[in-house]
Design an enzyme around this catalytic site. Structure first.
Site, PDB file in Angstrom:
ATOM      1  N   HIS A  31       0.853  -1.184   0.000  1.00  0.00           N
ATOM      2  CA  HIS A  31       0.000   0.000   0.000  1.00  0.00           C
ATOM      3  C   HIS A  31       0.891   1.237   0.000  1.00  0.00           C
ATOM      4  O   HIS A  31       2.050   1.184   0.426  1.00  0.00           O
ATOM      5  CB  HIS A  31      -0.884   0.053   1.251  1.00  0.00           C
ATOM      6  CG  HIS A  31      -1.612  -1.212   1.567  1.00  0.00           C
ATOM      7  ND1 HIS A  31      -2.660  -1.681   0.804  1.00  0.00           N
ATOM      8  CD2 HIS A  31      -1.449  -2.111   2.567  1.00  0.00           C
ATOM      9  CE1 HIS A  31      -3.119  -2.807   1.333  1.00  0.00           C
ATOM     10  NE2 HIS A  31      -2.397  -3.095   2.393  1.00  0.00           N
ATOM     11  N   TYR A  45      -6.972   3.722  11.198  1.00  0.00           N
ATOM     12  CA  TYR A  45      -5.642   4.059  11.685  1.00  0.00           C
ATOM     13  C   TYR A  45      -5.295   5.478  11.260  1.00  0.00           C
ATOM     14  O   TYR A  45      -5.893   6.026  10.329  1.00  0.00           O
ATOM     15  CB  TYR A  45      -4.598   3.059  11.160  1.00  0.00           C
ATOM     16  CG  TYR A  45      -4.787   2.663   9.705  1.00  0.00           C
ATOM     17  CD1 TYR A  45      -4.305   3.460   8.665  1.00  0.00           C
ATOM     18  CD2 TYR A  45      -5.464   1.498   9.372  1.00  0.00           C
ATOM     19  CE1 TYR A  45      -4.494   3.106   7.347  1.00  0.00           C
ATOM     20  CE2 TYR A  45      -5.662   1.131   8.049  1.00  0.00           C
ATOM     21  CZ  TYR A  45      -5.168   1.941   7.040  1.00  0.00           C
ATOM     22  OH  TYR A  45      -5.363   1.587   5.728  1.00  0.00           O
ATOM     23  N   ARG A 120     -10.703  -5.972  -5.102  1.00  0.00           N
ATOM     24  CA  ARG A 120     -10.577  -6.390  -3.705  1.00  0.00           C
ATOM     25  C   ARG A 120     -11.948  -6.388  -3.043  1.00  0.00           C
ATOM     26  O   ARG A 120     -12.644  -5.367  -3.035  1.00  0.00           O
ATOM     27  CB  ARG A 120      -9.627  -5.452  -2.955  1.00  0.00           C
ATOM     28  CG  ARG A 120      -9.238  -5.966  -1.580  1.00  0.00           C
ATOM     29  CD  ARG A 120      -8.345  -5.012  -0.838  1.00  0.00           C
ATOM     30  NE  ARG A 120      -7.592  -5.701   0.203  1.00  0.00           N
ATOM     31  CZ  ARG A 120      -6.987  -5.111   1.221  1.00  0.00           C
ATOM     32  NH1 ARG A 120      -7.036  -3.784   1.333  1.00  0.00           N
ATOM     33  NH2 ARG A 120      -6.327  -5.801   2.129  1.00  0.00           N
ATOM     34  N   ASP A 237       3.089  -6.678   2.433  1.00  0.00           N
ATOM     35  CA  ASP A 237       2.091  -5.986   3.257  1.00  0.00           C
ATOM     36  C   ASP A 237       2.634  -4.647   3.769  1.00  0.00           C
ATOM     37  O   ASP A 237       2.184  -4.127   4.785  1.00  0.00           O
ATOM     38  CB  ASP A 237       1.623  -6.872   4.420  1.00  0.00           C
ATOM     39  CG  ASP A 237       0.309  -6.408   5.032  1.00  0.00           C
ATOM     40  OD1 ASP A 237      -0.483  -5.761   4.317  1.00  0.00           O
ATOM     41  OD2 ASP A 237       0.073  -6.690   6.221  1.00  0.00           O
TER      42      ASP A 237
END
Length: 280
Positions: A31, A45, A120, A237
Site C-alpha cells: 500500500h 488508523y 478487492r 504488506d
C-alpha cells in the site's frame, strides 16, 4: 479505537535478502499513502508514513522488480492515488481496486488500461452479512471482473471464508485469499488450492502470529509450499500497518525457511504473480 501508526524505518536498516532474488521478483501486496488524497471519514488508523518514494527505495534495496498496489481501507473506493501511482511507476506495477456496485464499465475499462488486474472484496466490512448475501455479492463482482480477465481478491476473516467453503469449492473464477487465510486451517485451504481457481498470499504473517514469534507461522507456510507452491504469492504488506518499524527484509527472508528451494521461490515470487497480474 483508531490505531496509531508509527514512522517508517529507514530503508537501509532493512535486512538484505539471504538468498538470490530471481529476476522479475514481485511483491504482490503493498500500500502507499500520500498527502492530499481524500480518505474515508473514520479510518481505522492514523495517516501512515508510507509514500511511493519510500517504497521504491525499499524495492531497490531488496531486489524487487515488480509490485502490486492494493487499495487500502483508508481510501475506501476512491482509487485516485492508486491510479496516479500506476501512471508514475509504469507497467512493472499492477493494481487491485475496491469499487462500488454502481461503477460503470467505462470506468473499469479505464482502470484496466492503467494496469488494474483485480477487485478487492472487503468481507471484514461485510462480516455480518448472511452467507447467501455474500455469495450474491461475490458473483456480482466476478461478473464485473470476468470480461477484463481480472481475478477477485478476498480481504476477509478466516471464519467468513470457512462459511463460504462449499460455494468457493465450486466457484469457477480465479481468486486470491489475502494474508495466509487469516486464520483458516489447512483442512480448509488445501482443497481450495487444489481446485485450480484459488491462490493464497504469503503475506502478513504477523497478523497470524500476533504477539508471538514469526516462526509460529512456519508449519502452516511450509505445508502450503509443500502442497501447492504454484498457487502461492509473496506480499510484503508494506507499510505493515500500524507498525512502520517492521523489517521488510526479515519478512522476505522467511521464504528461505518456508520455500527452501530456488525453484519454489521462483514459483512464488515470479511465476504465480506473472500469471495473475502480467499475463505470463
Amino acid at each position: 479505537m483508531t490505531l496509531q501508526t508509527t514512522p517508517m524505518r529507514a530503508t537501509t536498516s532493512n535486512t538484505r535478502p539471504g538468498f538470490t532474488m530471481p529476476p522479475l521478483s514481485c511483491d504482490a501486496h503493498f500500500h502507499v499513502f500520500e498527502p492530499g488524497y481524500a480518505h474515508v471519514p473514520d479510518p481505522l488508523y492514523t495517516f501512515p508514513d508510507g509514500t511511493l518514494d519510500q517504497y521504491l527505495r525499499l524495492t531497490d534495496w531488496l531486489g524487487i522488480e515488480r509490485m502490486v498496489l492494493v487499495q487500502p481501507t483508508f481510501y475506501g473506493t476512491d482509487n485516485s492515488l492508486l491510479l496516479d501511482v500506476l501512471r508514475k511507476v509504469g507497467p512493472r506495477c499492477r493494481g487491485v481496486v475496491r469499487i462500488e456496485d454502481s461503477v460503470s464499465d467505462a470506468e473499469l475499462d479505464r482502470f484496466h488500461e492503467a494496469g488494474v488486474r483485480a477487485i478487492r472484496l472487503d468481507l471484514f466490512a461485510r462480516a455480518s452479512w448472511r452467507t447467501d448475501e455474500l455469495v450474491a455479492y461475490i458473483r456480482a463482482m466476478a461478473k464485473r471482473a470476468r470480461p477484463r480477465g481480472w481475478h477477485l481478491q478476498f480481504y476477509t476473516p478466516g471464519a467468513v471464508v470457512r462459511n463460504l467453503l462449499p460455494f468457493l469449492a465450486e466457484f469457477e473464477h480465479p481468486f486470491v485469499i489475502d494474508h495466509m487465510g487469516y486464520g483458516m486451517d489447512l483442512d480448509g485451504l488445501l482443497p481450495l488450492l487444489a481446485g485450480g481457481y484459488c491462490h493464497l498470499k504469503l503475506s502478513g504473517p504477523y497478523r497470524l502470529a500476533k504477539d508471538g514469534p514469526l516462526s509460529a507461522v512456519e508449519p502452516l507456510a511450509r505445508a502450503l509450499v509443500e502442497a501447492h507452491p504454484d498457487r502461492l504469492l509473496w506480499g510484503s504488506d508494506w507499510p505493515h500497518l500500524p507498525d512502520g518499524q517492521r523489517d521488510t527484509g526479515e519478512l522476505l527472508n522467511l521464504l528461505a525457511d518456508w520455500a527452501p528451494t530456488p525453484e519454489d521461490r521462483h514459483r512464488i515470487l515470479v511465476e504465480a504473480p506473472g500469471r495473475l497480474f502480467y499475463g505470463q
